[in-house]
Design a protein around this motif. Sequence first.
Motif, PDB file in Angstrom:
ATOM      1  N   GLY A 123       0.961  -1.143   0.024  1.00 21.04           N
ATOM      2  CA  GLY A 123      -0.020   0.117  -0.209  1.00 21.04           C
ATOM      3  C   GLY A 123       0.664   1.117  -0.100  1.00 21.04           C
ATOM      4  N   LYS A 124       0.211   2.398   0.622  1.00 24.73           N
ATOM      5  CA  LYS A 124       0.918   3.600   0.516  1.00 24.73           C
ATOM      6  C   LYS A 124       1.866   3.790   1.639  1.00 24.73           C
ATOM      7  CE  LYS A 124      -1.202   6.058  -2.611  1.00 24.73           C
ATOM      8  NZ  LYS A 124      -0.537   6.898  -3.682  1.00 24.73           N
ATOM      9  N   TRP A 125       2.753   4.586   1.516  1.00 22.21           N
ATOM     10  CA  TRP A 125       3.741   4.880   2.707  1.00 22.21           C
ATOM     11  C   TRP A 125       3.197   5.826   3.734  1.00 22.21           C
ATOM     12  CZ3 TRP A 125       8.041   2.096   3.415  1.00 22.21           C
ATOM     13  CH2 TRP A 125       8.557   1.384   2.522  1.00 22.21           C
ATOM     14  N   HIS A 126       3.185   5.706   5.034  1.00 21.93           N
ATOM     15  CA  HIS A 126       2.752   6.571   5.967  1.00 21.93           C
ATOM     16  C   HIS A 126       4.155   6.540   7.119  1.00 21.93           C
ATOM     17  CE1 HIS A 126      -1.508   6.069   4.729  1.00 21.93           C
ATOM     18  NE2 HIS A 126      -1.105   4.693   4.568  1.00 21.93           N
ATOM     19  N   LEU A 127       4.159   7.611   7.843  1.00 18.88           N
ATOM     20  CA  LEU A 127       5.075   7.694   8.865  1.00 18.88           C
ATOM     21  C   LEU A 127       5.703   6.649   9.556  1.00 18.88           C
ATOM     22  CD1 LEU A 127       4.366  11.536  10.019  1.00 18.88           C
ATOM     23  CD2 LEU A 127       6.114  10.760   8.444  1.00 18.88           C
ATOM     24  N   PRO A 128       4.395   5.720  10.304  1.00 26.85           N
ATOM     25  CA  PRO A 128       5.177   4.758  10.999  1.00 26.85           C
ATOM     26  C   PRO A 128       5.874   3.395   9.942  1.00 26.85           C
ATOM     27  CG  PRO A 128       2.647   5.275  11.373  1.00 26.85           C
ATOM     28  CD  PRO A 128       3.148   6.165  10.284  1.00 26.85           C
ATOM     29  N   ASN A 129       5.335   3.225   9.112  1.00 30.64           N
ATOM     30  CA  ASN A 129       5.990   2.304   8.113  1.00 30.64           C
ATOM     31  C   ASN A 129       7.391   2.945   7.389  1.00 30.64           C
ATOM     32  OD1 ASN A 129       4.736   3.605   5.880  1.00 30.64           O
ATOM     33  ND2 ASN A 129       3.642   2.010   5.243  1.00 30.64           N
ATOM     34  N   THR A 130       7.276   4.265   7.264  1.00 29.99           N
ATOM     35  CA  THR A 130       8.404   4.674   6.692  1.00 29.99           C
ATOM     36  C   THR A 130       9.784   4.676   7.894  1.00 29.99           C
ATOM     37  OG1 THR A 130       7.307   6.252   5.398  1.00 29.99           O
ATOM     38  CG2 THR A 130       9.602   6.655   5.657  1.00 29.99           C
ATOM     39  N   SER A 131       9.326   5.308   8.980  1.00 27.39           N
ATOM     40  CA  SER A 131      10.310   5.266  10.107  1.00 27.39           C
ATOM     41  C   SER A 131      10.794   3.534  10.305  1.00 27.39           C
ATOM     42  CB  SER A 131       9.549   5.540  11.570  1.00 27.39           C
ATOM     43  OG  SER A 131      10.128   5.638  12.556  1.00 27.39           O
ATOM     44  N   LYS A 132      10.047   2.547  10.133  1.00 23.31           N
ATOM     45  CA  LYS A 132      10.381   1.102  10.357  1.00 23.31           C
ATOM     46  C   LYS A 132      11.189   0.742   9.533  1.00 23.31           C
ATOM     47  CE  LYS A 132       6.090  -0.772  12.767  1.00 23.31           C
ATOM     48  NZ  LYS A 132       5.139  -1.626  12.726  1.00 23.31           N
ATOM     49  N   LEU A 133      10.958   1.257   8.213  1.00 22.65           N
ATOM     50  CA  LEU A 133      11.938   1.001   7.085  1.00 22.65           C
ATOM     51  C   LEU A 133      13.300   1.547   7.518  1.00 22.65           C
ATOM     52  CD1 LEU A 133      12.435  -0.244   4.246  1.00 22.65           C
ATOM     53  CD2 LEU A 133      11.836   2.026   3.367  1.00 22.65           C
ATOM     54  N   ILE A 134      13.437   2.660   7.660  1.00 21.60           N
ATOM     55  CA  ILE A 134      14.575   3.466   8.065  1.00 21.60           C
ATOM     56  C   ILE A 134      15.247   2.566   9.045  1.00 21.60           C
ATOM     57  CG2 ILE A 134      15.789   5.536   8.724  1.00 21.60           C
ATOM     58  CD1 ILE A 134      13.483   7.112   7.486  1.00 21.60           C
ATOM     59  N   SER A 135      14.802   2.140  10.323  1.00 18.51           N
ATOM     60  CA  SER A 135      15.231   1.667  11.154  1.00 18.51           C
ATOM     61  C   SER A 135      15.706   0.350  10.869  1.00 18.51           C
ATOM     62  CB  SER A 135      13.922   1.347  12.391  1.00 18.51           C
ATOM     63  OG  SER A 135      14.756   0.713  13.490  1.00 18.51           O
ATOM     64  N   ARG A 136      14.919  -0.454  10.274  1.00 11.69           N
ATOM     65  CA  ARG A 136      15.446  -1.834   9.672  1.00 11.69           C
ATOM     66  C   ARG A 136      16.508  -1.682   8.816  1.00 11.69           C
ATOM     67  NH1 ARG A 136       9.204  -3.621   8.844  1.00 11.69           N
ATOM     68  NH2 ARG A 136       8.794  -4.193  10.950  1.00 11.69           N
ATOM     69  N   LEU A 137      16.519  -0.561   8.029  1.00  7.45           N
ATOM     70  CA  LEU A 137      17.901  -0.581   7.131  1.00  7.45           C
ATOM     71  C   LEU A 137      19.190  -0.246   7.917  1.00  7.45           C
ATOM     72  CD1 LEU A 137      16.621   1.863   4.109  1.00  7.45           C
ATOM     73  CD2 LEU A 137      17.314  -0.819   4.203  1.00  7.45           C
ATOM     74  N   ARG A 138      18.913   0.410   9.254  1.00  5.04           N
ATOM     75  CA  ARG A 138      20.024   0.685  10.175  1.00  5.04           C
ATOM     76  C   ARG A 138      20.427  -0.509  10.699  1.00  5.04           C
ATOM     77  NH1 ARG A 138      17.137   5.266  12.395  1.00  5.04           N
ATOM     78  NH2 ARG A 138      17.841   7.149  11.259  1.00  5.04           N
ATOM     79  N   GLN A 139      19.403  -1.442  11.018  1.00  4.97           N
ATOM     80  CA  GLN A 139      19.926  -2.631  11.775  1.00  4.97           C
ATOM     81  C   GLN A 139      20.482  -3.516  10.835  1.00  4.97           C
ATOM     82  OE1 GLN A 139      15.995  -4.472  13.541  1.00  4.97           O
ATOM     83  NE2 GLN A 139      15.259  -2.290  14.035  1.00  4.97           N
ATOM     84  N   GLY A 140      20.217  -3.677   9.448  1.00  3.02           N
ATOM     85  CA  GLY A 140      20.581  -4.568   8.450  1.00  3.02           C
ATOM     86  C   GLY A 140      22.086  -4.171   8.358  1.00  3.02           C
ATOM     87  N   VAL A 141      22.447  -2.674   8.576  1.00  5.55           N
ATOM     88  CA  VAL A 141      23.958  -2.372   8.473  1.00  5.55           C
ATOM     89  C   VAL A 141      24.645  -2.993   9.689  1.00  5.55           C
ATOM     90  CG1 VAL A 141      25.511  -0.339   8.592  1.00  5.55           C
ATOM     91  CG2 VAL A 141      23.557  -0.323   7.091  1.00  5.55           C
ATOM     92  N   ASN A 142      24.206  -2.768  10.723  1.00  7.15           N
ATOM     93  CA  ASN A 142      24.566  -3.071  12.099  1.00  7.15           C
ATOM     94  C   ASN A 142      25.033  -4.748  12.246  1.00  7.15           C
ATOM     95  OD1 ASN A 142      24.804  -0.625  12.786  1.00  7.15           O
ATOM     96  ND2 ASN A 142      22.786  -0.590  13.847  1.00  7.15           N
ATOM     97  N   SER A 143      23.928  -5.425  11.475  1.00 10.46           N
ATOM     98  CA  SER A 143      24.015  -6.839  11.742  1.00 10.46           C
ATOM     99  C   SER A 143      24.971  -7.323  10.651  1.00 10.46           C
ATOM    100  CB  SER A 143      22.728  -7.463  11.556  1.00 10.46           C
ATOM    101  OG  SER A 143      22.196  -7.291  10.338  1.00 10.46           O
ATOM    102  N   SER A 144      25.488  -6.576   9.767  1.00  8.79           N
ATOM    103  CA  SER A 144      26.189  -7.108   8.684  1.00  8.79           C
ATOM    104  C   SER A 144      27.597  -7.320   8.938  1.00  8.79           C
ATOM    105  CB  SER A 144      26.034  -6.440   7.290  1.00  8.79           C
ATOM    106  OG  SER A 144      26.583  -5.129   7.468  1.00  8.79           O
TER     107      SER A 144
END
Length: 220
Positions: free
Chosen positions: A199-220
């Motif tokens: 669906g569309k992007w909203h502030l909660p799912n956008t914020s989650k996406l950014i957070s998960r991208l950071r987690q992906g970097v930290n776990s790599s």
Amino acid sequence: MNDEGKWVAYYRVSTVRQGESGLGLEAQQAAVEGFLRGRGALLAEFVEVESGKKVCRPQLDEALRLCRKTKATLVIAKLDRLARNVHFISGLLEAGVDFRAVDAPSKDRFILHIQAAFAEEEARRISERTKAALAAAKARGVEIGTTAKALAVKYRSEAIDRAQDYRNTIDSLRLQGITTVRGIRNHLNLLEIPSPGGGKWHLPNTSKLISRLRQGVNSS
């Protein structure tokens, strides 16, 4: 317009019960926008998606850092959105950053302490009711904990992996100077890039996406 200077907005939503208090993200934004009307400039917005008991709040740290750098005031919609913890509020009052809560616009520190104490007591009672409900469920033979934790780890890992599909787009937006959650949300929708849910992007799912991208970097 009166001259009250610069503001940085901080919003906090629960991963489990967003809106349970009647003040979800959209309502928080509306409350802050109404409060700031005629009071100065909103420099940035930060959205934290987490549990109220977490000590680590990276988005709050970023908001406070920007406040110190720009001499801005932190603004929140509701006092218990920041923390239901008197000690935490006390530390914030001594952190060298001014903050205002829309539902408690007074700058009086004594009043803020009292309001934080009420919020902390409310959180304690909610915790006690939750523990009692879990104990009753366990007594009925319901298995609690192990399966749920294993599934949570599995789903979290899968969500971080899915977030990597958006990394190039997010990096490109940042190179263009689009770094706020709201700005990224708006451009993802303009580009008609669907969210992980389709669906569309909203502030909660956008914020989650950014957070998960950071987690992906930290776990790599």
